[in-house]
Design a protein around this motif. Sequence first.
Motif, PDB file in Angstrom:
ATOM      1  N   LEU A   1       0.800  -1.215   0.014  1.00 36.76           N
ATOM      2  CA  LEU A   1      -0.158   0.056   0.148  1.00 36.76           C
ATOM      3  C   LEU A   1       0.733   1.224   0.063  1.00 36.76           C
ATOM      4  CD1 LEU A   1      -2.772  -1.013   2.623  1.00 36.76           C
ATOM      5  CD2 LEU A   1      -2.960  -0.585   0.226  1.00 36.76           C
ATOM      6  N   GLY A   2       1.881   1.271   0.807  1.00 37.13           N
ATOM      7  CA  GLY A   2       2.628   2.399   1.226  1.00 37.13           C
ATOM      8  C   GLY A   2       3.239   2.336   2.388  1.00 37.13           C
ATOM      9  N   HIS A   3       3.395   3.323   3.020  1.00 32.48           N
ATOM     10  CA  HIS A   3       4.075   3.821   4.593  1.00 32.48           C
ATOM     11  C   HIS A   3       2.789   3.873   5.403  1.00 32.48           C
ATOM     12  CE1 HIS A   3       8.323   4.671   2.901  1.00 32.48           C
ATOM     13  NE2 HIS A   3       7.974   3.455   3.022  1.00 32.48           N
ATOM     14  N   ILE A   4       2.485   3.197   6.278  1.00 26.63           N
ATOM     15  CA  ILE A   4       1.496   3.237   7.275  1.00 26.63           C
ATOM     16  C   ILE A   4       2.185   3.106   8.695  1.00 26.63           C
ATOM     17  CG2 ILE A   4      -0.488   2.252   8.622  1.00 26.63           C
ATOM     18  CD1 ILE A   4      -1.176   0.970   5.536  1.00 26.63           C
ATOM     19  N   CYS A   5       2.277   4.106   9.440  1.00 25.68           N
ATOM     20  CA  CYS A   5       3.121   4.350  10.560  1.00 25.68           C
ATOM     21  C   CYS A   5       2.613   5.091  11.616  1.00 25.68           C
ATOM     22  CB  CYS A   5       4.313   5.393  10.111  1.00 25.68           C
ATOM     23  SG  CYS A   5       4.966   4.773   8.593  1.00 25.68           S
TER      24      CYS A   5
ATOM     25  N   ILE B   1       9.836   7.707  10.642  1.00 25.17           N
ATOM     26  CA  ILE B   1      11.421   8.224  10.403  1.00 25.17           C
ATOM     27  C   ILE B   1      12.533   7.051  10.824  1.00 25.17           C
ATOM     28  CG2 ILE B   1      10.772  10.586  11.204  1.00 25.17           C
ATOM     29  CD1 ILE B   1      12.003  10.100  14.042  1.00 25.17           C
ATOM     30  N   TYR B   2      11.988   5.846  10.790  1.00 28.87           N
ATOM     31  CA  TYR B   2      12.833   4.760  10.769  1.00 28.87           C
ATOM     32  C   TYR B   2      13.280   4.650   9.417  1.00 28.87           C
ATOM     33  CZ  TYR B   2      14.867   0.387  12.187  1.00 28.87           C
ATOM     34  OH  TYR B   2      15.875  -0.709  12.649  1.00 28.87           O
ATOM     35  N   PRO B   3      14.602   4.255   9.325  1.00 29.01           N
ATOM     36  CA  PRO B   3      15.512   4.034   8.019  1.00 29.01           C
ATOM     37  C   PRO B   3      14.822   3.051   7.008  1.00 29.01           C
ATOM     38  CG  PRO B   3      17.004   3.447   9.815  1.00 29.01           C
ATOM     39  CD  PRO B   3      15.737   4.167  10.438  1.00 29.01           C
ATOM     40  N   THR B   4      14.590   3.228   5.937  1.00 27.11           N
ATOM     41  CA  THR B   4      14.185   2.255   4.834  1.00 27.11           C
ATOM     42  C   THR B   4      15.252   2.363   3.615  1.00 27.11           C
ATOM     43  OG1 THR B   4      12.604   3.387   3.580  1.00 27.11           O
ATOM     44  CG2 THR B   4      12.055   2.307   5.534  1.00 27.11           C
ATOM     45  N   SER B   5      15.192   1.594   2.886  1.00 21.52           N
ATOM     46  CA  SER B   5      15.898   1.481   1.455  1.00 21.52           C
ATOM     47  C   SER B   5      15.152   2.256   0.381  1.00 21.52           C
ATOM     48  CB  SER B   5      16.201  -0.031   0.908  1.00 21.52           C
ATOM     49  OG  SER B   5      15.060  -0.588   0.497  1.00 21.52           O
ATOM     50  N   PHE B   6      13.854   2.434   0.623  1.00 21.12           N
ATOM     51  CA  PHE B   6      13.046   3.245  -0.399  1.00 21.12           C
ATOM     52  C   PHE B   6      13.337   4.867  -0.307  1.00 21.12           C
ATOM     53  CE2 PHE B   6       9.055   5.931  -1.337  1.00 21.12           C
ATOM     54  CZ  PHE B   6       8.670   4.915  -2.331  1.00 21.12           C
ATOM     55  N   ASP B   7      13.389   5.252  -1.661  1.00 18.79           N
ATOM     56  CA  ASP B   7      14.156   6.608  -1.834  1.00 18.79           C
ATOM     57  C   ASP B   7      13.130   7.572  -1.749  1.00 18.79           C
ATOM     58  OD1 ASP B   7      15.601   8.747  -2.684  1.00 18.79           O
ATOM     59  OD2 ASP B   7      15.726   8.288  -4.856  1.00 18.79           O
TER      60      ASP B   7
ATOM     61  N   TYR C   1       8.860   0.741   9.992  1.00 18.58           N
ATOM     62  CA  TYR C   1       9.387  -0.462  10.431  1.00 18.58           C
ATOM     63  C   TYR C   1       9.123  -1.803   9.691  1.00 18.58           C
ATOM     64  CZ  TYR C   1       9.905   1.910  15.261  1.00 18.58           C
ATOM     65  OH  TYR C   1      10.272   2.686  16.018  1.00 18.58           O
ATOM     66  N   GLY C   2       7.829  -1.811   9.072  1.00 20.77           N
ATOM     67  CA  GLY C   2       7.458  -3.063   8.189  1.00 20.77           C
ATOM     68  C   GLY C   2       7.334  -4.422   9.000  1.00 20.77           C
ATOM     69  N   MET C   3       7.003  -5.313   8.553  1.00 25.45           N
ATOM     70  CA  MET C   3       6.733  -6.607   9.049  1.00 25.45           C
ATOM     71  C   MET C   3       7.944  -7.105   9.715  1.00 25.45           C
ATOM     72  SD  MET C   3       3.171  -7.031   8.551  1.00 25.45           S
ATOM     73  CE  MET C   3       2.796  -8.813   8.472  1.00 25.45           C
ATOM     74  N   SER C   4       9.031  -7.244   8.992  1.00 20.43           N
ATOM     75  CA  SER C   4      10.256  -7.876   9.418  1.00 20.43           C
ATOM     76  C   SER C   4      11.459  -7.535   8.286  1.00 20.43           C
ATOM     77  CB  SER C   4      10.059  -9.454   9.307  1.00 20.43           C
ATOM     78  OG  SER C   4       9.947  -9.932   8.105  1.00 20.43           O
ATOM     79  N   PRO C   5      12.495  -7.865   8.731  1.00 20.31           N
ATOM     80  CA  PRO C   5      13.628  -7.759   8.108  1.00 20.31           C
ATOM     81  C   PRO C   5      13.293  -8.289   6.398  1.00 20.31           C
ATOM     82  CG  PRO C   5      14.578  -8.188   9.790  1.00 20.31           C
ATOM     83  CD  PRO C   5      13.062  -8.480   9.831  1.00 20.31           C
ATOM     84  N   ALA C   6      12.683  -9.528   6.330  1.00 21.38           N
ATOM     85  CA  ALA C   6      12.393 -10.077   5.112  1.00 21.38           C
ATOM     86  C   ALA C   6      11.239  -9.282   4.501  1.00 21.38           C
ATOM     87  CB  ALA C   6      11.981 -11.681   5.088  1.00 21.38           C
ATOM     88  N   VAL C   7      10.597  -8.933   5.285  1.00 21.14           N
ATOM     89  CA  VAL C   7       9.236  -8.040   4.425  1.00 21.14           C
ATOM     90  C   VAL C   7       9.217  -6.802   5.167  1.00 21.14           C
ATOM     91  CG1 VAL C   7       6.689  -8.221   3.940  1.00 21.14           C
ATOM     92  CG2 VAL C   7       7.987 -10.185   3.991  1.00 21.14           C
ATOM     93  N   PRO C   8       9.832  -5.635   4.805  1.00 17.37           N
ATOM     94  CA  PRO C   8       9.957  -4.428   5.260  1.00 17.37           C
ATOM     95  C   PRO C   8       8.529  -3.587   4.762  1.00 17.37           C
ATOM     96  CG  PRO C   8      11.539  -4.321   3.797  1.00 17.37           C
ATOM     97  CD  PRO C   8      10.996  -5.714   3.721  1.00 17.37           C
ATOM     98  N   LEU C   9       7.366  -4.052   4.833  1.00 13.71           N
ATOM     99  CA  LEU C   9       6.289  -3.473   4.099  1.00 13.71           C
ATOM    100  C   LEU C   9       5.118  -3.376   5.160  1.00 13.71           C
ATOM    101  CD1 LEU C   9       6.424  -5.293   0.783  1.00 13.71           C
ATOM    102  CD2 LEU C   9       7.624  -3.387   1.188  1.00 13.71           C
ATOM    103  N   LEU C  10       4.385  -2.461   4.808  1.00 16.97           N
ATOM    104  CA  LEU C  10       2.950  -2.608   5.361  1.00 16.97           C
ATOM    105  C   LEU C  10       3.112  -1.935   6.798  1.00 16.97           C
ATOM    106  CD1 LEU C  10      -0.287  -3.028   4.989  1.00 16.97           C
ATOM    107  CD2 LEU C  10       0.163  -5.240   6.281  1.00 16.97           C
ATOM    108  N   GLY C  11       3.521  -2.568   7.652  1.00 18.33           N
ATOM    109  CA  GLY C  11       3.641  -2.129   9.217  1.00 18.33           C
ATOM    110  C   GLY C  11       3.934  -2.915  10.289  1.00 18.33           C
TER     111      GLY C  11
END
Length: 397
Positions: free
Chosen positions: A201-205, A211-217, A223-233
Amino acid sequence: MFNNVPRSELDNRMQRLRRRLDRDDPDWRLLIVVSKINQFYLTGTMQDGLVIVPRDREATYWVRRSLQRAQDESEFGDIRPMGSFRDAAAALSRSPETVHLESERVPLATWQRINKHFQFKQFASADLSLSAIRAVKSLYELGKIAEAGRIHQRVLEERVPKLFQEGISEAEFGARLYPVLVEEGHHGIARFAMFETEILLGHICFGESSIYPTSFDGPGGNYGMSPAVPLLGSRQRVLKPGDLVFVDIGCGVDGYHTDKTMTYVYKGELPPQAVAAHQRCVAIQNATAALLKPGAVPEEIYDTITCDLEAGFLDNFMGFGDRQARFLGHGIGLHIDEWPVIAKGFDEPLQENMVLAIEPKKGIAGIGMVGTENTFVVTPQGGRCLTGNHPGLLEIG
């Protein structure tokens, strides 16, 4: 069953593509389109196939799978079955020495398989030509984007506030939001052109998650779900009174997107300095949008806006810490991140009916990301908003 892209629309796109190729490389002889999104743009369907565009002949669409679906969905003039790339190569009387390809989209292995049969000596990039014609939207495309914008506004301004519940996690909030978007007409995916970028969807925070770092430009974090799925929340970060809620998501209709960010304050108040920073971002958005006129140069817009920002405000502007995005906005359409970008290095003037998302944001330590984002169409009067004008920081509870 299908809402096919009209034949007249497809013909116009092909004519514009040929004119742009003539401008960018007068010596071009052959274009091969591999990526599914550009296939869709040129044919109205996205299959396992190739669009072959010779300079001196009509284009053909060679489909390996599914030919039936291509024929059902597409009004393109010449669709042919393809067992392998050999079939498409055999239809050319002679391959030119140089072929134009989507250099940002075609993997090396795919190029090698294609060239096994076509036997080109070299390739040239067609990325700019394709991006430039896609950037200027037709009335047909603007209709799809405008509908996405109406859905976006209705969901984020009217329906999202009813989804808040103390103790709910970011992931649970996202799971509640997704069916609401689909129910309203969202096509269910947020497509990005960035290499290997996955977005649901995008960033839901909630709070500092944004303000937590991601690879997204982009300016926001997650935060995301996990290191394997840094998405959703996150499943662990739950909603608490006083939280700033940051929702930066895409919405789309029949392939065409809008981008919008809304911020909410749940059962509390933000410090005055955070509110002031947010209001400044809204003012920056509005000033930038006013400059979205035909003939305006994106990098000049970027310089005009940023040169008026004092050094203190530039700290954590468009990001947090050393992770700051170097743009103010981006084109949008079949991808959420399209050409042009309101940034240095983009010196080709804007044209009427380009569509851009403007997103000034600022990270606040211990609080999260304030700011806004909306989608605008370029007009002689300046950017016309397609996603609503709510300034954000909507109080909930």
